[in-house]
Design a protein around this motif. Structure first.
Motif, PDB file in Angstrom:
ATOM      1  N   PRO A   1      44.192  29.446  21.277  1.00  0.00           N
ATOM      2  CA  PRO A   1      43.648  28.102  21.511  1.00  0.00           C
ATOM      3  C   PRO A   1      44.742  27.136  21.960  1.00  0.00           C
ATOM      4  O   PRO A   1      45.832  27.108  21.399  1.00  0.00           O
ATOM      5  N   GLY A   2      44.469  26.396  23.009  1.00  0.00           N
ATOM      6  CA  GLY A   2      45.420  25.417  23.525  1.00  0.00           C
ATOM      7  C   GLY A   2      46.473  25.994  24.457  1.00  0.00           C
ATOM      8  O   GLY A   2      47.321  25.269  24.952  1.00  0.00           O
ATOM      9  N   SER A   3      46.417  27.301  24.718  1.00  0.00           N
ATOM     10  CA  SER A   3      47.421  27.931  25.578  1.00  0.00           C
ATOM     11  C   SER A   3      46.864  28.115  26.985  1.00  0.00           C
ATOM     12  O   SER A   3      45.668  28.338  27.167  1.00  0.00           O
ATOM     13  N   ASP A   4      47.735  28.045  27.984  1.00  0.00           N
ATOM     14  CA  ASP A   4      47.306  28.278  29.364  1.00  0.00           C
ATOM     15  C   ASP A   4      47.716  29.665  29.843  1.00  0.00           C
ATOM     16  O   ASP A   4      47.714  29.940  31.026  1.00  0.00           O
ATOM     17  N   SER A   5      48.068  30.556  28.898  1.00  0.00           N
ATOM     18  CA  SER A   5      48.562  31.869  29.313  1.00  0.00           C
ATOM     19  C   SER A   5      48.024  32.982  28.426  1.00  0.00           C
ATOM     20  O   SER A   5      47.551  32.751  27.323  1.00  0.00           O
ATOM     21  N   VAL A   6      48.102  34.196  28.972  1.00  0.00           N
ATOM     22  CA  VAL A   6      47.819  35.399  28.196  1.00  0.00           C
ATOM     23  C   VAL A   6      49.106  36.211  28.138  1.00  0.00           C
ATOM     24  O   VAL A   6      49.885  36.226  29.085  1.00  0.00           O
ATOM     25  N   ALA A   7      49.337  36.855  27.007  1.00  0.00           N
ATOM     26  CA  ALA A   7      50.511  37.719  26.864  1.00  0.00           C
ATOM     27  C   ALA A   7      50.158  39.087  27.427  1.00  0.00           C
ATOM     28  O   ALA A   7      49.089  39.636  27.139  1.00  0.00           O
ATOM     29  N   VAL A   8      51.043  39.633  28.234  1.00  0.00           N
ATOM     30  CA  VAL A   8      50.833  40.935  28.855  1.00  0.00           C
ATOM     31  C   VAL A   8      51.911  41.889  28.358  1.00  0.00           C
ATOM     32  O   VAL A   8      53.095  41.552  28.349  1.00  0.00           O
ATOM     33  N   SER A   9      51.488  43.080  27.937  1.00  0.00           N
ATOM     34  CA  SER A   9      52.426  44.135  27.544  1.00  0.00           C
ATOM     35  C   SER A   9      52.194  45.334  28.444  1.00  0.00           C
ATOM     36  O   SER A   9      51.045  45.734  28.678  1.00  0.00           O
ATOM     37  N   VAL A  10      53.283  45.910  28.951  1.00  0.00           N
ATOM     38  CA  VAL A  10      53.206  47.091  29.807  1.00  0.00           C
ATOM     39  C   VAL A  10      54.050  48.173  29.158  1.00  0.00           C
ATOM     40  O   VAL A  10      55.228  47.967  28.864  1.00  0.00           O
ATOM     41  N   TRP A  11      53.428  49.337  28.918  1.00  0.00           N
ATOM     42  CA  TRP A  11      54.071  50.457  28.228  1.00  0.00           C
ATOM     43  C   TRP A  11      54.114  51.683  29.125  1.00  0.00           C
ATOM     44  O   TRP A  11      53.200  51.922  29.899  1.00  0.00           O
ATOM     45  N   LYS A  12      55.156  52.484  28.967  1.00  0.00           N
ATOM     46  CA  LYS A  12      55.316  53.749  29.692  1.00  0.00           C
ATOM     47  C   LYS A  12      55.375  54.875  28.675  1.00  0.00           C
ATOM     48  O   LYS A  12      56.189  54.842  27.752  1.00  0.00           O
ATOM     49  N   ARG A  13      54.469  55.876  28.835  1.00  0.00           N
ATOM     50  CA  ARG A  13      54.469  57.003  27.898  1.00  0.00           C
ATOM     51  C   ARG A  13      55.666  57.902  28.192  1.00  0.00           C
ATOM     52  O   ARG A  13      55.894  58.299  29.335  1.00  0.00           O
ATOM     53  N   ILE A  14      56.434  58.227  27.138  1.00  0.00           N
ATOM     54  CA  ILE A  14      57.624  59.058  27.306  1.00  0.00           C
ATOM     55  C   ILE A  14      57.475  60.398  26.622  1.00  0.00           C
ATOM     56  O   ILE A  14      58.346  61.255  26.735  1.00  0.00           O
ATOM     57  N   GLY A  15      56.370  60.595  25.905  1.00  0.00           N
ATOM     58  CA  GLY A  15      56.150  61.879  25.237  1.00  0.00           C
ATOM     59  C   GLY A  15      54.767  61.947  24.644  1.00  0.00           C
ATOM     60  O   GLY A  15      54.178  60.945  24.267  1.00  0.00           O
ATOM     61  N   LYS A  16      54.209  63.161  24.645  1.00  0.00           N
ATOM     62  CA  LYS A  16      52.879  63.359  24.053  1.00  0.00           C
ATOM     63  C   LYS A  16      52.984  64.143  22.778  1.00  0.00           C
ATOM     64  O   LYS A  16      53.889  64.831  22.508  1.00  0.00           O
TER      65      LYS A  16
END
Length: 193
Positions: free
Chosen positions: A178-193
């Motif tokens: 609430p009151g923010s003009d932005s969304v936080a974005v997270s980008v992940w790379k899988r390094i192992g299964k």
């Protein structure tokens, strides 16, 4: 410092017990999420799928943080965790997870838009939580059922976030506060299964 934690950096304004919790989660999460106990390993099928009959989570594996930023309505990006934050996301075969994001090794003081010196809030230094995560491929949402979080108001909450998953890259948006003009974005790379 009591307890033998003199080597543990304590950012100003963050109680030592929170630093210890974050350290414990970081150290223990791979073992906890991998299901390393012998009885659980014995209960898995030959192909490594969970013996409970549940399908294996499409997010299962170890992920490293590729980027984290705030995307503003005008398209600009700001970097609340610094220019090179570090993070790990470990997701077990049935969706149990542990996630840690830490501010890059930059000063914990900044300058605001008026040129005034400011200290970063605890939420700008680290974000760490664990629980269970589900992926809804039809709705394109990832749902975090958060058991415990560094951000106390997240404890026991359920957070639904839009995502994209392409090969071994996962990106999701934390809805605007609430009151923010932005969304936080997270980008992940899988390094192992």
């Amino acid at each position: 410092m009591a307890g033998g934690y003199a080597w543990l950096p304590q950012p100003k304004g963050i109680p030592m017990h929170r630093c210890k919790i974050a350290l414990a989660l970081l150290i223990l999460s791979p073992a906890l999420m991998a299901g390393t106990s012998v009885p659980e390993k014995a209960a898995q099928s030959a192909d490594g799928a969970p013996a409970s009959g549940k399908a294996m989570s499409p997010l299962a594996g170890t992920w490293t943080l590729k980027s984290a930023y705030d995307l503003h309505k005008d398209g600009t990006k700001t970097f609340g965790f610094g220019s090179q934050p570090k993070g790990i996301l470990v997701v077990g075969k049935e969706g149990d997870y542990s996630l840690q994001v830490f501010r890059s090794n930059e000063p914990t003081l900044g300058v605001d838009e008026r040129g005034m010196r400011k200290e970063f809030k605890p939420g700008e230094l680290a974000s760490t939580h664990y629980g269970h995560v589900d992926l809804d491929a039809v709705a394109h949402t990832v749902t975090f059922h958060i058991d415990l979080s560094y951000i106390q108001r997240w404890n026991g909450t359920v957070q639904v976030r839009p995502y994209t998953l392409s090969d071994d890259e996962l990106s999701y948006q934390v809805p605007a506060q609430p009151g923010s003009d932005s969304v936080a974005v997270s980008v992940w790379k899988r390094i192992g299964k």
